[in-house]
Design an enzyme around this catalytic site. Structure first.
Site, PDB file in Angstrom:
ATOM      1  N   GLU A  73      50.620 -11.599 -15.923  1.00 21.95           N
ATOM      2  CA  GLU A  73      50.671 -10.300 -16.608  1.00 21.95           C
ATOM      3  C   GLU A  73      49.786 -10.315 -17.844  1.00 21.95           C
ATOM      4  OE1 GLU A  73      54.870  -8.296 -16.707  1.00 21.95           O
ATOM      5  OE2 GLU A  73      55.035 -10.434 -17.061  1.00 21.95           O
TER       6      GLU A  73
ATOM      7  N   GLU B 121      65.340 -12.810 -21.299  1.00 26.51           N
ATOM      8  CA  GLU B 121      64.704 -12.655 -22.619  1.00 26.51           C
ATOM      9  C   GLU B 121      65.103 -11.421 -23.432  1.00 26.51           C
ATOM     10  OE1 GLU B 121      62.679 -12.965 -19.802  1.00 26.51           O
ATOM     11  OE2 GLU B 121      62.444 -15.138 -19.961  1.00 26.51           O
TER      12      GLU B 121
ATOM     13  N   ASP C 131      63.782  -9.709  -7.193  1.00 26.23           N
ATOM     14  CA  ASP C 131      64.757 -10.371  -6.302  1.00 26.23           C
ATOM     15  C   ASP C 131      66.122  -9.755  -6.581  1.00 26.23           C
ATOM     16  OD1 ASP C 131      64.154 -12.375  -8.831  1.00 26.23           O
ATOM     17  OD2 ASP C 131      66.294 -12.173  -8.419  1.00 26.23           O
TER      18      ASP C 131
HETATM   19  N1  ADE Z   1      64.088 -12.816 -13.583  1.00 22.73           N
HETATM   20  C1  ADE Z   1      63.745 -12.407 -12.353  1.00 22.73           C
HETATM   21  N2  ADE Z   1      64.726 -12.678 -11.476  1.00 22.73           N
HETATM   22  C2  ADE Z   1      65.711 -13.283 -12.179  1.00 22.73           C
HETATM   23  C3  ADE Z   1      66.961 -13.821 -11.839  1.00 22.73           C
HETATM   24  N3  ADE Z   1      67.396 -13.785 -10.583  1.00 22.73           N
HETATM   25  N4  ADE Z   1      67.718 -14.371 -12.835  1.00 22.73           N
HETATM   26  C4  ADE Z   1      67.258 -14.415 -14.109  1.00 22.73           C
HETATM   27  N5  ADE Z   1      66.070 -13.936 -14.473  1.00 22.73           N
HETATM   28  C5  ADE Z   1      65.302 -13.369 -13.527  1.00 22.73           C
END
Ligand code: ADE
Length: 252
Positions: A13, A194, A217
């Site tokens: 990014e 974050e 996800d």
């Molecule tokens: N960032 C992207 N997917 C995540 C997940 N499953 N857990 C924590 N941070 C993430």
């Protein structure tokens, strides 16, 4: 002119952002590379947040103290938590919570000790601008991304969600854990590592913060497979598209 921080979670990014900044200058502080330059007439400082709450808080504090940023915008990916938040969707944060903060019984669960606060608000005006930019950016991205790279996702129907983002120092990659988080925080849309830390720092310094996360996800047993595929094909293209739209809008 007020400086805007553009904080990204991933190298891909940041690289895409730097391509848009013709005059960027690098300064290293606390082992981090801060890139000061211009984009659409705005003075911007681009940087990686690094991963996890402490790293993100240090980055945010440095942006404010050393680089004098007056606004902060975060882009990245997150795991979908609420059942209707699917891979490829976009979440614009309205509130942030640290899902792993627990100083009970001394303080209520999720409350940040000595602040009296459990949830930190995103800046309303900046978030509104981001929410306007988000669907336009999706169209921009899809216009240039061949369908063979859509990872079999129906990205033309990607939904925009706005609400609570939960942050913690864990990559959530087990369905059981994700379900437990959903029970604990039923209105949390997405989980990442974050933004609630950035929000706490921005609150302390009275700096407006907005954040947008694409869903890479479902924070379930397949998360470790979905996450890298999504980052490679889609995440950075989307981040740069949304920042492009946002910065044009903020100049208007
Ligand atoms: N960032 C992207 N997917 C995540 C997940 N499953 N857990 C924590 N941070 C993430």
């Amino acid at each position: 002119m007020s400086r805007i921080a553009l904080v990204s979670a991933m190298h891909e990014e940041l690289a895409a952002v730097l391509e848009r900044m013709p005059d960027e200058q690098k300064t290293v502080v606390a082992g981090r590379e801060f890139w000061v330059g211009h984009w659409h007439g705005h003075e911007v400082v681009a940087v990686l947040s690094r991963i996890g709450k402490v790293a993100a808080a240090t980055t945010a504090t440095t942006l404010i103290e050393r680089f004098g940023v007056k606004r902060m915008v975060f882009t990245g990916v997150a795991g979908g938590l609420a059942p209707h938040v699917n891979v490829g969707d976009v979440v614009v944060a309205r509130e942030f919570i640290q899902h792993d903060m627990d100083a009970s019984p001394l303080f209520p669960r999720h409350e940040v000790p000595l602040t009296g606060m459990t949830r930190f608000a995103a800046d309303a005006a900046l978030s509104e601008a981001l929410a306007t930019a988000a669907p336009l950016a999706m169209q921009d991205m899809l216009a240039t991304l061949p369908q063979t790279e859509w990872l079999n996702l129906d990205l033309s129907n990607a939904q925009l969600h706005q609400g609570l983002i939960a942050s913690g120092d864990r990559f959530v990659s087990q369905t059981m854990e994700s379900q437990a988080l959903q029970r604990e925080l039923p209105d949390a849309l997405a989980v990442e590592m974050e933004c609630a830390a950035l929000a706490q720092v921005c609150h302390d310094y009275d700096v407006p913060l907005a954040a947008v996360r694409t869903i890479s996800d479902r924070a379930d047993d397949a998360a470790h497979v979905d996450f890298p595929r999504f980052i490679q094909s889609i995440a950075s293209r989307y981040s740069v598209a949304v920042l492009d739209r946002l910065l044009v809008q903020l100049s208007a």
